[in-house]
Design a protein around this motif. Structure first.
Motif, PDB file in Angstrom:
ATOM      1  N   GLU A 134      53.673  33.625  38.155  1.00 41.35           N
ATOM      2  CA  GLU A 134      53.955  33.802  39.589  1.00 41.35           C
ATOM      3  C   GLU A 134      52.666  33.797  40.402  1.00 41.35           C
ATOM      4  OE1 GLU A 134      56.495  37.132  40.761  1.00 41.35           O
ATOM      5  OE2 GLU A 134      57.776  36.659  39.035  1.00 41.35           O
ATOM      6  N   LEU A 135      51.655  34.525  39.935  1.00 43.11           N
ATOM      7  CA  LEU A 135      50.359  34.545  40.635  1.00 43.11           C
ATOM      8  C   LEU A 135      49.771  33.136  40.683  1.00 43.11           C
ATOM      9  CD1 LEU A 135      48.638  37.753  39.205  1.00 43.11           C
ATOM     10  CD2 LEU A 135      49.600  37.451  41.503  1.00 43.11           C
ATOM     11  N   TYR A 136      49.824  32.452  39.553  1.00 48.02           N
ATOM     12  CA  TYR A 136      49.281  31.095  39.472  1.00 48.02           C
ATOM     13  C   TYR A 136      49.983  30.178  40.476  1.00 48.02           C
ATOM     14  CZ  TYR A 136      48.185  26.484  37.585  1.00 48.02           C
ATOM     15  OH  TYR A 136      47.788  25.177  37.442  1.00 48.02           O
ATOM     16  N   GLU A 137      51.307  30.204  40.485  1.00 48.08           N
ATOM     17  CA  GLU A 137      52.063  29.338  41.394  1.00 48.08           C
ATOM     18  C   GLU A 137      51.780  29.685  42.854  1.00 48.08           C
ATOM     19  OE1 GLU A 137      53.819  26.610  40.771  1.00 48.08           O
ATOM     20  OE2 GLU A 137      53.498  26.801  38.616  1.00 48.08           O
ATOM     21  N   LYS A 138      51.646  30.964  43.140  1.00 44.34           N
ATOM     22  CA  LYS A 138      51.455  31.417  44.519  1.00 44.34           C
ATOM     23  C   LYS A 138      50.079  31.010  45.069  1.00 44.34           C
ATOM     24  CE  LYS A 138      51.946  35.598  47.286  1.00 44.34           C
ATOM     25  NZ  LYS A 138      52.353  36.998  47.260  1.00 44.34           N
ATOM     26  N   ASP A 174      43.619  41.806  45.416  1.00 40.38           N
ATOM     27  CA  ASP A 174      42.294  41.462  44.889  1.00 40.38           C
ATOM     28  C   ASP A 174      42.125  39.946  44.795  1.00 40.38           C
ATOM     29  OD1 ASP A 174      41.751  44.153  44.679  1.00 40.38           O
ATOM     30  OD2 ASP A 174      41.943  44.241  42.506  1.00 40.38           O
ATOM     31  N   ILE A 175      43.181  39.247  44.408  1.00 41.92           N
ATOM     32  CA  ILE A 175      43.116  37.778  44.331  1.00 41.92           C
ATOM     33  C   ILE A 175      42.950  37.186  45.722  1.00 41.92           C
ATOM     34  CG2 ILE A 175      44.444  35.696  43.772  1.00 41.92           C
ATOM     35  CD1 ILE A 175      45.618  37.378  41.389  1.00 41.92           C
ATOM     36  N   LYS A 176      43.707  37.703  46.687  1.00 43.59           N
ATOM     37  CA  LYS A 176      43.568  37.205  48.058  1.00 43.59           C
ATOM     38  C   LYS A 176      42.123  37.358  48.545  1.00 43.59           C
ATOM     39  CE  LYS A 176      48.247  38.044  49.803  1.00 43.59           C
ATOM     40  NZ  LYS A 176      49.048  38.947  50.650  1.00 43.59           N
TER      41      LYS A 176
END
Length: 161
Positions: free
Chosen positions: A48-52, A155-157
């Protein structure tokens, strides 16, 4: 010269070399993964993180490891098939490696030294330990296995800004 993620080359599941400098300018989440672990359902959250965020300069790199309770017994092709069929994983899952001990992959030796875990321990304690790497290839944060991928969103954002 100071080492970064971009200093390393790893093996893809098909045995080919993958120079990690191909991820320059991207934030990367590096995770040691396993197919038969209590945390295995995190594959769904990682995907999900990867796709987003993949179109915003982010990727996930999975490194299968059989050092924790023999929870990744399969071959590299078995692992690829499991990831694809069970969790529809599209992020790169590399060749199986060791993350601890004398035969630990050099990437993991560097990450453990650069970002020790709880109470300064370098050892990876279990599958699904996560390292968030900035666009410059430097480690931003280490997360314990029980940290759900969705909790890394902010954190990714910040890392891809």
């Amino acid at each position: 010269m100071e080492k970064t993620l971009h200093s390393f080359t790893v093996k893809a599941a098909d045995g080919s070399d993958v120079p990690l400098d191909k991820y320059k300018g991207q934030a990367v989440l590096v995770v040691n993964v396993a197919s038969k672990c209590g945390f295995t359902p995190q594959y769904a959250g990682l995907e999900e993180l990867y796709e987003k965020f993949k179109d915003q300069g982010f990727t996930v790199l999975g490194f299968p490891c059989n050092q924790f309770g023999a929870q990744e017994p399969g071959s590299d092709s078995d692992i690829q098939q499991f990831c694809s069929l069970t969790y529809n994983v599209k992020f790169p899952v590399m060749a199986k490696i060791d993350v601890n001990g004398d035969n630990a992959d050099p990437l993991y030796k560097w990450m453990k030294e650069s970002a020790p875990g709880f109470l300064g321990t370098e050892m990876i304690k279990w599958n699904f330990t996560k390292f968030l790497i900035g666009k410059d290839g430097k480690i931003l944060k280490r997360y314990p296995p029980q940290e759900e991928p969705k909790n890394l969103t902010e954190d990714i954002k910040a890392a891809i800004k």
